[in-house]
Design a protein around this motif. Structure first.
Motif, PDB file in Angstrom:
ATOM      1  N   ARG A 130       2.831  11.811  -4.009  1.00 42.91           N
ATOM      2  CA  ARG A 130       4.130  12.148  -3.401  1.00 42.91           C
ATOM      3  C   ARG A 130       4.177  13.628  -3.046  1.00 42.91           C
ATOM      4  NH1 ARG A 130       5.946   8.896  -7.598  1.00 42.91           N
ATOM      5  NH2 ARG A 130       6.723  10.701  -8.759  1.00 42.91           N
ATOM      6  N   ASP A 131       3.632  14.466  -3.922  1.00 39.90           N
ATOM      7  CA  ASP A 131       3.622  15.904  -3.661  1.00 39.90           C
ATOM      8  C   ASP A 131       2.737  16.234  -2.462  1.00 39.90           C
ATOM      9  OD1 ASP A 131       4.514  18.585  -4.501  1.00 39.90           O
ATOM     10  OD2 ASP A 131       2.362  18.908  -4.864  1.00 39.90           O
ATOM     11  N   ILE A 132       1.600  15.574  -2.346  1.00 46.91           N
ATOM     12  CA  ILE A 132       0.721  15.801  -1.200  1.00 46.91           C
ATOM     13  C   ILE A 132       1.435  15.415   0.096  1.00 46.91           C
ATOM     14  CG2 ILE A 132      -1.392  15.020  -0.042  1.00 46.91           C
ATOM     15  CD1 ILE A 132      -2.676  14.868  -2.893  1.00 46.91           C
ATOM     16  N   VAL A 133       2.121  14.288   0.087  1.00 49.30           N
ATOM     17  CA  VAL A 133       2.878  13.875   1.276  1.00 49.30           C
ATOM     18  C   VAL A 133       3.933  14.923   1.606  1.00 49.30           C
ATOM     19  CG1 VAL A 133       4.506  12.178   2.218  1.00 49.30           C
ATOM     20  CG2 VAL A 133       2.471  11.405   0.992  1.00 49.30           C
ATOM     21  N   ARG A 134       4.687  15.347   0.600  1.00 49.40           N
ATOM     22  CA  ARG A 134       5.737  16.352   0.821  1.00 49.40           C
ATOM     23  C   ARG A 134       5.158  17.619   1.430  1.00 49.40           C
ATOM     24  NH1 ARG A 134       6.836  20.747  -1.407  1.00 49.40           N
ATOM     25  NH2 ARG A 134       5.489  20.422  -3.204  1.00 49.40           N
ATOM     26  N   ALA A 150     -12.765  16.203  -5.977  1.00 47.28           N
ATOM     27  CA  ALA A 150     -13.019  14.777  -5.737  1.00 47.28           C
ATOM     28  C   ALA A 150     -11.788  13.932  -6.053  1.00 47.28           C
ATOM     29  CB  ALA A 150     -14.218  14.307  -6.554  1.00 47.28           C
ATOM     30  N   ALA A 151     -11.068  14.288  -7.114  1.00 46.69           N
ATOM     31  CA  ALA A 151      -9.862  13.527  -7.474  1.00 46.69           C
ATOM     32  C   ALA A 151      -8.793  13.677  -6.392  1.00 46.69           C
ATOM     33  CB  ALA A 151      -9.331  13.987  -8.826  1.00 46.69           C
ATOM     34  N   VAL A 152      -8.613  14.895  -5.897  1.00 44.66           N
ATOM     35  CA  VAL A 152      -7.630  15.114  -4.825  1.00 44.66           C
ATOM     36  C   VAL A 152      -8.072  14.378  -3.566  1.00 44.66           C
ATOM     37  CG1 VAL A 152      -6.519  16.850  -3.349  1.00 44.66           C
ATOM     38  CG2 VAL A 152      -6.824  17.291  -5.795  1.00 44.66           C
ATOM     39  N   GLN A 153      -9.361  14.401  -3.294  1.00 43.95           N
ATOM     40  CA  GLN A 153      -9.897  13.692  -2.141  1.00 43.95           C
ATOM     41  C   GLN A 153      -9.590  12.188  -2.239  1.00 43.95           C
ATOM     42  OE1 GLN A 153     -14.110  14.387  -1.752  1.00 43.95           O
ATOM     43  NE2 GLN A 153     -13.932  14.631   0.453  1.00 43.95           N
ATOM     44  N   LYS A 154      -9.678  11.630  -3.436  1.00 43.62           N
ATOM     45  CA  LYS A 154      -9.350  10.211  -3.637  1.00 43.62           C
ATOM     46  C   LYS A 154      -7.866   9.954  -3.407  1.00 43.62           C
ATOM     47  CE  LYS A 154     -13.128   9.066  -6.751  1.00 43.62           C
ATOM     48  NZ  LYS A 154     -13.525   8.662  -8.101  1.00 43.62           N
ATOM     49  N   LEU A 199      -3.592   7.798   0.317  1.00 46.43           N
ATOM     50  CA  LEU A 199      -2.484   8.081   1.235  1.00 46.43           C
ATOM     51  C   LEU A 199      -2.859   7.750   2.676  1.00 46.43           C
ATOM     52  CD1 LEU A 199      -1.299  11.464  -0.294  1.00 46.43           C
ATOM     53  CD2 LEU A 199      -0.049   9.285  -0.346  1.00 46.43           C
ATOM     54  N   GLU A 200      -4.086   8.054   3.046  1.00 46.02           N
ATOM     55  CA  GLU A 200      -4.549   7.753   4.399  1.00 46.02           C
ATOM     56  C   GLU A 200      -4.616   6.237   4.608  1.00 46.02           C
ATOM     57  OE1 GLU A 200      -7.921   9.407   7.457  1.00 46.02           O
ATOM     58  OE2 GLU A 200      -8.520   9.126   5.374  1.00 46.02           O
ATOM     59  N   GLY A 201      -5.086   5.519   3.605  1.00 44.30           N
ATOM     60  CA  GLY A 201      -5.144   4.061   3.685  1.00 44.30           C
ATOM     61  C   GLY A 201      -3.776   3.421   3.831  1.00 44.30           C
ATOM     62  N   ALA A 202      -2.762   4.079   3.297  1.00 43.56           N
ATOM     63  CA  ALA A 202      -1.386   3.582   3.396  1.00 43.56           C
ATOM     64  C   ALA A 202      -0.697   4.067   4.669  1.00 43.56           C
ATOM     65  CB  ALA A 202      -0.585   4.028   2.169  1.00 43.56           C
ATOM     66  N   ARG A 256       0.823  -1.217   0.000  1.00 42.23           N
ATOM     67  CA  ARG A 256       0.000   0.000   0.000  1.00 42.23           C
ATOM     68  C   ARG A 256       0.856   1.265   0.000  1.00 42.23           C
ATOM     69  NH1 ARG A 256      -3.500  -2.951   3.319  1.00 42.23           N
ATOM     70  NH2 ARG A 256      -2.577  -2.129   5.222  1.00 42.23           N
ATOM     71  N   ILE A 257       1.917   1.251   0.785  1.00 41.39           N
ATOM     72  CA  ILE A 257       2.791   2.425   0.877  1.00 41.39           C
ATOM     73  C   ILE A 257       3.435   2.721  -0.474  1.00 41.39           C
ATOM     74  CG2 ILE A 257       4.965   3.300   1.845  1.00 41.39           C
ATOM     75  CD1 ILE A 257       4.148   1.770   4.453  1.00 41.39           C
ATOM     76  N   PHE A 258       4.041   1.701  -1.082  1.00 36.81           N
ATOM     77  CA  PHE A 258       4.758   1.957  -2.325  1.00 36.81           C
ATOM     78  C   PHE A 258       3.825   2.194  -3.507  1.00 36.81           C
ATOM     79  CE2 PHE A 258       8.219   0.282   0.267  1.00 36.81           C
ATOM     80  CZ  PHE A 258       9.133   1.304   0.076  1.00 36.81           C
ATOM     81  N   ARG A 259       2.633   1.594  -3.483  1.00 35.50           N
ATOM     82  CA  ARG A 259       1.641   1.924  -4.519  1.00 35.50           C
ATOM     83  C   ARG A 259       1.211   3.382  -4.381  1.00 35.50           C
ATOM     84  NH1 ARG A 259      -1.221  -3.198  -3.427  1.00 35.50           N
ATOM     85  NH2 ARG A 259      -0.340  -4.669  -4.890  1.00 35.50           N
ATOM     86  N   ALA A 260       0.993   3.817  -3.158  1.00 39.57           N
ATOM     87  CA  ALA A 260       0.586   5.203  -2.928  1.00 39.57           C
ATOM     88  C   ALA A 260       1.685   6.160  -3.378  1.00 39.57           C
ATOM     89  CB  ALA A 260       0.260   5.425  -1.452  1.00 39.57           C
ATOM     90  N   LEU A 261       2.920   5.829  -3.109  1.00 37.17           N
ATOM     91  CA  LEU A 261       4.038   6.703  -3.467  1.00 37.17           C
ATOM     92  C   LEU A 261       4.419   6.621  -4.942  1.00 37.17           C
ATOM     93  CD1 LEU A 261       6.300   6.195  -0.338  1.00 37.17           C
ATOM     94  CD2 LEU A 261       4.937   8.216  -0.926  1.00 37.17           C
TER      95      LEU A 261
END
Length: 114
Positions: free
Chosen positions: A28-32, A53-57, A62-65, A17-22
């Motif tokens: 990655r930009d949202i995390v940064r 809605a796309a950003v929310q997804k 990211l939250e799931g990971a 999940r982590i690496f799929r999200a990243l």
């Protein structure tokens, strides 16, 4: 010298999940961005050429990971990066680097001996 790879602190499905999200540049930009300063989903969405809605997804992935958390603050949900999950992923990558370095060192020793 044999380098042993310890069992990662994360389960395989968590690592996936982590690496799929990243794997996605927007995520990655949202995390940064949220590691340096928390932001609402609306504030995050303003920076991208995509729907709210796309950003929310993206934030949900990211939250799931475990890479971000969302906390209610008034009527908003504030998004904050989770450095602990990134640290765990970094530890896993460090273990792989040790394995690779050990293999290169053994190969170098074999070539030097001959």
């Amino acid at each position: 010298m044999v380098v042993r790879c310890e069992r990662p602190a994360l389960a395989d499905d968590e690592i996936d999940r982590i690496f799929r999200a990243l794997a996605d540049a927007t995520r990655r930009d949202i995390v940064r961005r949220t590691l340096t300063e928390e932001a609402s989903v609306s504030e995050l969405a303003a920076a991208y050429d995509m729907s709210f809605a796309a950003v929310q997804k993206h934030v949900a992935v990211l939250e799931g990971a475990g890479l971000v958390t969302k906390e209610p603050q008034g009527r908003e949900r504030r998004v904050r990066g989770n450095p602990d999950t990134l640290r765990q992923a970094q530890q896993l990558l460090d273990q792989y680097e040790q394995i690779w370095s050990g293999r290169v060192a053994r190969l170098d020793a074999l070539l030097t001996d001959e």
